[in-house]
Write a protein that holds these residues in place. Structure first.
Motif, PDB file in Angstrom:
ATOM      1  N   VAL A 198      31.511  44.114  26.414  1.00 56.70           N
ATOM      2  CA  VAL A 198      30.947  45.248  25.656  1.00 56.70           C
ATOM      3  C   VAL A 198      31.314  46.522  26.216  1.00 56.70           C
ATOM      4  N   PHE A 245      33.566  44.588  21.361  1.00 54.88           N
ATOM      5  CA  PHE A 245      33.218  42.910  22.616  1.00 54.88           C
ATOM      6  C   PHE A 245      34.430  42.638  21.570  1.00 54.88           C
ATOM      7  N   TRP A 279      22.196  43.656  21.306  1.00 53.96           N
ATOM      8  CA  TRP A 279      22.379  43.832  20.149  1.00 53.96           C
ATOM      9  C   TRP A 279      21.960  43.940  18.540  1.00 53.96           C
TER      10      TRP A 279
END
Length: 146
Positions: A52, A14, A76
């Motif tokens: 992401v 990310f 996550w």
């Protein structure tokens, strides 16, 4: 970002991102300076979904829960629990448009979904779930003002 993932042999990355309004005016920068682990992430979701990139081999871990908001946050946390490294790249590579009437701007829905995330999906007890929502909300306020 894919070069970074290949170079560091990671399956999830990310980045930092910019927040703009409906007129494309920069509102603020969301800079990330460290990788995500469960203990840090549970206090503040600092991973922007639009930043992401995942390796296809971890797609089986990416089932999103039945939440209106916070569903990415739930994934996550699940990935962290499974031992998948969530690596950051500090470079700003995307924009996120903040709009007035979006679902993500509805604070009550986000608070309720955060409680459901902690209580039902993370299987925390009632008190810990309430505490976690308070911590998450406090950290969100800090992010919005600084």
């Amino acid at each position: 970002q894919i070069k970074f993932m290949k170079k560091t042999s990671c399956d999830f990355s990310f980045t930092s991102y910019s927040i703009v309004n409906e007129k494309n005016t920069l509102i603020k920068e969301r800079n990330v300076f460290f990788d995500a682990d469960y203990q840090t992430l549970i206090k503040s979701n600092y991973i922007g979904l639009n930043t992401v990139v995942v390796n296809k081999k971890i797609l089986r871990h990416l089932s999103f829960p039945n939440l209106r908001t916070q569903e990415d946050f739930a994934v996550w946390l699940k990935l962290c629990r499974k031992g998948i490294k969530l690596r950051h790249l500090s470079e700003t590579l995307s924009y996120w448009r903040k709009t007035e009437n979006s679902l993500s701007s509805n604070t009550l829905i986000k608070i309720f979904d955060a409680f459901k995330l902690f209580y039902y999906y993370e299987k925390k007890n009632f008190i810990f779930s309430i505490y976690s929502v308070i911590v998450l909300s406090y950290n969100k306020l800090l992010k919005n003002y600084f």
